[in-house]
Every structure is written in structure tokens, then in C-alpha cells.
Design a protein around this motif. Structure first.
Motif, PDB file in Angstrom:
ATOM      1  N   LEU A 126       0.824  -1.210   0.000  1.00  0.00           N
ATOM      2  CA  LEU A 126       0.000   0.000   0.000  1.00  0.00           C
ATOM      3  C   LEU A 126       0.858   1.260   0.000  1.00  0.00           C
ATOM      4  N   ARG A 127       1.934   1.209   0.793  1.00  0.00           N
ATOM      5  CA  ARG A 127       2.811   2.380   0.857  1.00  0.00           C
ATOM      6  C   ARG A 127       3.359   2.703  -0.522  1.00  0.00           C
ATOM      7  N   ALA A 128       3.772   1.661  -1.235  1.00  0.00           N
ATOM      8  CA  ALA A 128       4.299   1.869  -2.589  1.00  0.00           C
ATOM      9  C   ALA A 128       3.231   2.495  -3.491  1.00  0.00           C
ATOM     10  N   ALA A 129       1.989   2.012  -3.348  1.00  0.00           N
ATOM     11  CA  ALA A 129       0.898   2.540  -4.178  1.00  0.00           C
ATOM     12  C   ALA A 129       0.665   4.025  -3.895  1.00  0.00           C
ATOM     13  N   TYR A 130       0.717   4.403  -2.613  1.00  0.00           N
ATOM     14  CA  TYR A 130       0.465   5.810  -2.261  1.00  0.00           C
ATOM     15  C   TYR A 130       1.606   6.707  -2.702  1.00  0.00           C
ATOM     16  N   PHE A 131       2.791   6.140  -2.699  1.00  0.00           N
ATOM     17  CA  PHE A 131       3.977   6.942  -2.980  1.00  0.00           C
ATOM     18  C   PHE A 131       4.197   7.121  -4.480  1.00  0.00           C
ATOM     19  N   LEU A 132       3.658   6.213  -5.261  1.00  0.00           N
ATOM     20  CA  LEU A 132       3.891   6.219  -6.712  1.00  0.00           C
ATOM     21  C   LEU A 132       3.675   7.589  -7.383  1.00  0.00           C
ATOM     22  N   PRO A 133       2.574   8.294  -7.082  1.00  0.00           N
ATOM     23  CA  PRO A 133       2.345   9.574  -7.772  1.00  0.00           C
ATOM     24  C   PRO A 133       3.465  10.587  -7.599  1.00  0.00           C
ATOM     25  N   TYR A 134       4.239  10.481  -6.515  1.00  0.00           N
ATOM     26  CA  TYR A 134       5.331  11.427  -6.316  1.00  0.00           C
ATOM     27  C   TYR A 134       6.333  11.333  -7.462  1.00  0.00           C
ATOM     28  N   GLY A 135       6.419  10.161  -8.088  1.00  0.00           N
ATOM     29  CA  GLY A 135       7.324   9.991  -9.208  1.00  0.00           C
ATOM     30  C   GLY A 135       6.759  10.507 -10.526  1.00  0.00           C
ATOM     31  N   VAL A 136       5.520  10.955 -10.497  1.00  0.00           N
ATOM     32  CA  VAL A 136       4.913  11.508 -11.712  1.00  0.00           C
ATOM     33  C   VAL A 136       5.097  13.030 -11.685  1.00  0.00           C
ATOM     34  N   TRP A 185      -2.998  14.600  -4.814  1.00  0.00           N
ATOM     35  CA  TRP A 185      -2.648  13.320  -5.420  1.00  0.00           C
ATOM     36  C   TRP A 185      -1.139  13.167  -5.554  1.00  0.00           C
ATOM     37  N   ALA A 188       0.498  13.707  -1.307  1.00  0.00           N
ATOM     38  CA  ALA A 188       0.025  13.066  -0.072  1.00  0.00           C
ATOM     39  C   ALA A 188       0.915  11.871   0.287  1.00  0.00           C
ATOM     40  N   GLY A 189       1.263  11.069  -0.712  1.00  0.00           N
ATOM     41  CA  GLY A 189       2.067   9.877  -0.456  1.00  0.00           C
ATOM     42  C   GLY A 189       3.476  10.215   0.000  1.00  0.00           C
ATOM     43  N   TYR A 190       4.021  11.263  -0.586  1.00  0.00           N
ATOM     44  CA  TYR A 190       5.361  11.703  -0.180  1.00  0.00           C
ATOM     45  C   TYR A 190       5.350  12.152   1.278  1.00  0.00           C
TER      46      TYR A 190
ATOM     47  N   TYR B  52      -7.584   5.427  -5.328  1.00  0.00           N
ATOM     48  CA  TYR B  52      -7.486   6.850  -5.676  1.00  0.00           C
ATOM     49  C   TYR B  52      -6.107   7.174  -6.256  1.00  0.00           C
ATOM     50  N   PHE B  53      -5.069   6.653  -5.608  1.00  0.00           N
ATOM     51  CA  PHE B  53      -3.721   6.990  -6.066  1.00  0.00           C
ATOM     52  C   PHE B  53      -3.351   6.261  -7.357  1.00  0.00           C
ATOM     53  N   LEU B  54      -3.928   5.097  -7.565  1.00  0.00           N
ATOM     54  CA  LEU B  54      -3.537   4.314  -8.741  1.00  0.00           C
ATOM     55  C   LEU B  54      -4.415   4.585  -9.957  1.00  0.00           C
ATOM     56  N   LEU B 289      10.754   6.519 -13.529  1.00  0.00           N
ATOM     57  CA  LEU B 289      10.652   7.034 -12.175  1.00  0.00           C
ATOM     58  C   LEU B 289       9.746   6.175 -11.304  1.00  0.00           C
ATOM     59  N   MET B 293      10.866   4.522  -7.908  1.00  0.00           N
ATOM     60  CA  MET B 293      10.128   4.741  -6.662  1.00  0.00           C
ATOM     61  C   MET B 293       9.888   3.413  -5.944  1.00  0.00           C
ATOM     62  N   GLN B 297      12.075   2.995  -2.516  1.00  0.00           N
ATOM     63  CA  GLN B 297      11.366   3.636  -1.411  1.00  0.00           C
ATOM     64  C   GLN B 297      11.868   3.173  -0.047  1.00  0.00           C
TER      65      GLN B 297
END
Lengths: 315, 311
Positions: A126-136, A185, A188-190, B52-54, B289, B293, B297
Motif C-alpha cells: 500500500l505504501r508503494a501505491a500511495y507513494f507512486l504519484p510522487y514519481g509523476v 494526489w 500526499a504519499g510523499y 485513488y492513487f492508482l 521514475l 520509486m 522507497q
């Protein structure tokens, strides 16, 4: 240069006199950074202040002669502060920050606390999923969400339409919050990860003690984890404030999709347009300086406010 | 030997201790740790957050397989007539392969800029942490002010200055500002204070090593976790940066991916095929990226811990 420094330090008997010439070695390490820092931070700021005090003066009959630069005093600042669009852009980002930052930090904190109570494997995924957008990148995120906001392409608008809702994400009242959604979006994860890192640094004995005292998971979270995560919250808060004032890429990308985002939607956008569309770099410089001032007042102000409260609490 | 073992390893055992402890709690057989309704609710909420994030990323994956007509005519969250390779090869071949240039530029700006910024921040942070010298507080205060000042407010004045110096619209215009990371200096200073033992430096000096050799061989290795963190921050920051290249560059062959894709997006009104190319390019641009990540991470987290403990 480096060799002479090292030889001199080496020749100090026993090496115990480490303070023989510490200044020289220290400045050797600092020099590259300090030089570039001066060139990319101090000098541009000074140059901006200088430019903001100038104005082109037309000469000759009817002002058609070649323009020369004249000293304008604070005229550019007065002009900037008289533009209602520029002032409105500040009001807009302040309103934006007042809503977006608490929502995002609440979300980040809730996610961090929740992940902290989960078992290892789940939390990792889950952490990886939330953090992913930071790389976008912000512009890419804005392009993406732009597609998700526009009726006709957006599956979200499609689906909501099927249940009888017709949200206008890009309408006058909504577009600011649609932009806020993009920023949440992205970050938040970062922020969650910064808070998680802080939580991991809390000594385990504290949890042990809390459990022995019969504290529930909820009580542990609110009474122990939250107060101890404070430094991370302060850090993310400061960065959010700075980020809000810089708001630029998101509105710029959304702009072609809707008429409600103007050329001076945010202070940064305003200064950019003044410089590159209106070709008035002197006014743009004044606007940049005002923005830098407001940004430092707010971030320093927030920090000293938080620190004062901390000192009071410690007493 | 033991001296050079970086205290940086600390977060790792701490984290694993935490894991074994939670697992141990479960094995205690405490019934409260079993599957409770509140726990199911918690997992459900966390899953919704994950959706939401994905969701936008998933939409992007689906959209990148569609034809231009399919992009607008079909439901966005499901595939229709996938033609992925065709789309992606169009992205790379459009306009004499300009997407390759953008990719190369992004790698150059973020890779070289990030590496140099890390090295400079490491040296500066180390100097601020270890040496006592006149001007130390002044430098540190300036660095803090640099952290708190939004970088985009500086981009415009920097452009004015750089164009005066003849640097605008060159690779240097983006590279030079990318080499400066005040936050990196801040992080490295905090880390070096905690992780570089004075005894290690003393021992090395007794052995006759010069200050630069000590830094190059011992200190850099000890500070590796902090340096990795700074590099990642800076790499992502530069890769994602938009304002600086937008202001500095006018030649689209020097653009990074972020800037290039927005030129496609804004030109799509006139050239509708660019909608599909923008989507395909966006998909390609987040691949490296996103992968980084996911892989990094964990490392990132342990580096951050060090930074925020004292911060």
C-alpha cells in the motif's frame, strides 16, 4: 590547492591539533557549493531587486525614440499592488493553501498511522501505491487529471453521468479544487512517507509501555505517535506552504481546458506572463520579489509560530 | 574497523525489530489482534485510498493502448482494440525522434545535475557539521533561507541574469541551478553530525591522511545513506521540474520530457494525433521514475529517518 591544504594539516604534529587550520579546509569543502549558491540564489535575487527599480523611458517626440532605462523607485511595486488581478492571485493561493494543506496533511497522517498498525507485507504494497504519484512530474499529473476532468474523455465524468450526476470539474467554482486534487494526489504519499519515517524512529519501548498500561491502538496513535511525529508534520507543513505559493504548472496545464483559469491565476503565473507575454520584465521582477517576500514571511512565520508553541509546551 | 561502521545501519535493525515485535504480539495469541471488524474497515479504507492513487496511472496505461478515435470514443477504464507498440513507436518517431532528445536531456539534467548537487551538498554539509570556523553560522543561515525560498520565485530573476551572461537557452541554464541543493546541505549536515564520529577523523589524521583524502575515502562512505537520499530528492526534483526549463530554454531540442510533452499537449488542438502522442509519451515518461520509486522507497525511507529525527 587541495594538496597544499592536506599537506599542511598532515604536518601538524600528532594530528591532534585538528584546529590548526580548520578554516581553510572547511572553506575548501564549502567553496563549490557557496559559489554556486551565490550565483543561483543571492545574485538573481539581488538582480531582481535591481531590475524591479527600473523602468524603460521613451525619449524623442511622441515617445518614439529609443527607450532608455530610468530609475523608477518603487513605481513597479506600486503598479503590481494596484493590479487587482495580481492581488486576487495571492488571495486565491492563500485560500487554496488554507484548504488544500490541511486536507492533504490529514490524509497523509491518517494513512501513515494506519499503515503503521498494519502487518508488514500489506503496509509495503500500500505504501508503494500511495507513494507512486510522487514519481509523476507535476505537469504530467496535470495532463493526466486534465483528461480525467474533461467530459467526453473522462471515465469519471462518464460514470458519474450514469448515476445522474453531472459534475463540472472545470467550472468556475470547482476548478481551484480540481487543481487542489492534483496537488494532493501528487504529494500526499510523499508526506505520508516522511511521517512514516518519523514513526519508525520512535523507540519501541514507548509502545511496549503503552501496551502494558492498557492503551488501545487508537490511544497509542493519538497520544503517543501523533505528538512524536510532530517534527515530520512541521517539515511537511513548511514544504506545503512553499509549494502552494509556487503553484504554476498545474494551472498552466489546466488553462487550455477551461476559460476560468486566467493568465494571472496564481502569482507565479502572473509574473511569468508579465515577463514573457507582456514583455515587462521590470514589473515581472517586482512581482517575483513580492512573491519571494510573502513566501519567506509565511514559511518563517509558520516555523517561528510552531517553535514558540513548542517551547511553551515544553515548559 | 568498527569505527567505520556507519551508524546509518541503525534504522534497518530498528525496522526489523519492529516487524518481529508485531509478529510476536500476534503469536502471543492476544485475541484483540485477530481479524476484527475495525481492522477490516481499516483495510477497506486503505484500499480505497490505493484506488485513488492508482486510478490515473491505470487510466494512463489503458489510454496508451488506444487509437486517437478510441481515446475519445470508448470507455476510459477498459481496453478497446489495443495497439500499444504502434502507438509507442509513433511517439519515438514523431518529428525526427524528438522524444529521444527529450529523454536524453531529462537523463542528463537529472542524472548529472543530481550527482553534482549531491557531491557539493555532501561536502558542504560535512564541513558545516565537523569544522568550527568563522562564518559557519552565517553560511548555515543562508542555506536555511535557501530551503525556505521557493525556487520558482528565483527562476525568473535567474533567467534575466543568465540571459545577461549569455547562458540562457544552453544546457548550462538548466544544469547549473540543478547543482545547488540547500535542502541537501541541510540534510547532510544533520546526518554528518550524527554519523561521522570525531574519533574516526582523529584516527585518520593520526595515520597521516589529509582532509580531502579523509573526505573522499572515509566520510563519503559513512554518509552514503544521506547522499543517496539527497541524490534521489534532487533527481526527482530536476526530472519533475517544469518552470526552470520553461523559462530558460527556447530550443525544443534542449527540452526535458516534461516541457516537451506540454508542447505536444498544447499543439493537440491543431494536430489531433498529438493527443495520442501526449498520452503515450506521458506513459513512457513515468516508467523509469515509477520503477525507481518502487525499488528505492525502502532505502529512501531509512535515509529520511536520519534527516527528520533531529529536524
Amino acid at each position: 590547492m587541495s594538496t597544499t591544504t592536506s599537506r599542511r594539516t598532515t604536518s601538524a604534529p600528532g594530528g591532534s591539533r585538528r584546529s590548526a587550520r580548520p578554516d581553510r579546509a572547511a572553506w575548501g569543502f564549502l567553496l563549490p557549493f557557496v559559489a554556486l549558491f551565490l550565483f543561483t540564489f543571492v545574485l538573481p535575487l539581488g538582480y531582481a531587486v535591481y531590475q524591479s527599480l527600473l523602468t524603460p523611458v521613451r525619449s524623442g517626440p511622441l515617445g518614439l525614440g529609443p527607450a532608455t532605462l530610468g530609475f523608477a523607485g518603487l513605481d513597479n511595486y506600486a503598479l503590481a499592488l494596484q493590479q487587482s488581478a495580481f492581488l486576487e492571485s495571492f488571495a486565491r493561493v492563500l485560500l487554496f493553501g488554507l484548504v488544500q494543506i490541511p486536507v492533504m496533511l490529514l490524509l497523509s497522517t491518517a494513512l501513515a498511522l494506519a499503515l503503521d498498525t498494519l502487518s508488514h507485507r500489506w503496509a509495503g504494497i500500500l505504501r508503494a501505491a500511495y507513494f507512486l504519484p510522487y514519481g509523476v512530474p507535476g505537469v504530467i499529473a496535470s495532463i493526466l487529471w486534465g483528461f480525467l476532468y474533461v467530459p467526453g474523455v473522462s471515465p469519471i465524468v462518464d460514470l458519474l453521468g450514469k448515476v445522474g450526476l453531472a459534475p463540472d470539474f472545470l467550472g468556475y467554482d470547482n476548478v481551484l479544487w480540481s487543481i487542489a486534487n492534483i496537488v494532493i494526489w501528487e504529494f500526499a504519499g510523499y508526506n505520508m512517507l516522511v511521517i512514516v519515517a518519523q514513526l519508525k524512529a520512535i523507540p519501541q519501548e514507548l509502545y511496549e509501555a503503552a501496551r502494558i498500561d492498557g492503551a488501545s491502538t487508537w490511544q497509542t496513535a493519538v497520544r503517543i505517535k501523533l505528538p512524536l511525529a510532530r517534527p515530520a508534520l512541521v517539515l511537511t507543513g513548511v514544504f506545503s506552504i512553499i509549494g502552494t505559493l509556487q503553484l504554476f504548472a498545474e494551472p498552466l496545464v489546466i488553462k487550455p481546458l477551461t476559460s476560468t483559469v486566467t493568465n494571472s491565476y496564481t502569482p507565479n503565473l502572473s509574473a511569468y506572463n508579465e515577463a514573457f507575454a507582456n514583455n515587462n520584465i521590470y514589473l515581472a521582477a517586482a512581482e517575483s520579489v513580492i512573491l519571494a517576500l510573502v513566501a519567506s514571511v509565511l514559511s518563517f512565520g509558520f516555523l517561528s509560530l510552531v517553535n514558540r508553541k513548542e517551547r511553551r509546551d515544553a515548559r | 574497523m568498527s569505527v567505520s561502521t556507519p551508524p546509518a545501519e541503525k534504522p534497518v535493525p530498528a525496522a526489523s525489530a519492529h516487524t518481529s515485535q508485531t509478529a510476536g504480539t500476534r503469536r502471543d495469541g492476544r485475541p484483540r489482534r485477530g481479524v476484527k471488524p475495525s481492522r477490516i474497515l481499516l483495510v477497506a479504507l486503505l484500499t480505497i485510498a490505493a484506488l485513488y492513487f492508482l486510478l490515473p496511472v491505470y487510466w494512463l496505461v489503458v489510454a496508451s493502448t488506444k487509437s486517437s478515435a478510441g481515446l475519445f470514443g470508448t470507455f476510459g477504464l477498459w481496453f478497446s482494440d489495443p495497439q500499444w507498440l504502434d502507438n509507442l513507436s509513433k511517439v519515438f518517431s514523431y518529428s525526427d525522434g524528438i522524444f529521444w532528445s527529450w529523454t536524453f536531456n531529462s537523463v542528463l539534467y537529472a542524472g548529472v545535475g543530481g550527482a553534482l548537487a549531491t557531491l557539493l551538498a555532501g561536502a558542504a554539509g560535512y564541513a558545516l557539521a565537523v569544522y568550527r570556523f568563522r562564518g559557519r553560522e552565517a553560511v548555515f543561515k543562508a542555506v536555511l533561507a535557501g530551503v525556505l525560498l521557493p525556487s520558482t520565485t528565483l527562476a525568473l530573476p535567474m533567467y534575466l541574469l543568465f540571459s545577461k551572461a549569455g547562458l540562457a537557452n544552453t544546457y548550462w541554464a538548466v544544469l547549473i541551478p540543478s547543482m545547488v541543493s540547500p535542502f541537501g546541505v541541510y540534510l547532510c549536515r544533520i546526518y554528518a553530525e550524527a554519523a561521522v564520529p570525531a574519533e574516526m577523523l582523529e584516527a585518520a589524521r593520526v595515520d597521516g591522511a589529509g582532509e580531502w583524502r579523509i573526505f573522499g575515502t572515509l566520510v563519503l562512505r559513512t554518509m552514503t545513506p544521506a547522499l543517496v537520499t539527497v541524490f534521489l530528492f534532487q533527481f526527482v526534483g530536476i526530472w519533475n521540474n517544469y518552470f526552470l526549463p520553461l523559462v530558460m530554454l527556447s530550443d525544443d531540442r534542449k527540452y526535458p520530457i516534461t516541457l516537451g510533452l506540454t508542447t505536444w499537449q498544447t499543439a493537440a488542438d491543431r494536430t489531433p494525433e498529438l493527443y495520442q502522442l501526449t498520452v503515450g509519451g506521458a506513459f513512457l515518461s513515468i516508467l523509469p521514475l515509477a520503477a525507481a520509486m518502487l525499488v528505492l522507497q525502502r532505502y529512501w525511507r531509512s535515509g529520511l529517518t536520519q534527516g527528520s529525527v533531529k529536524g
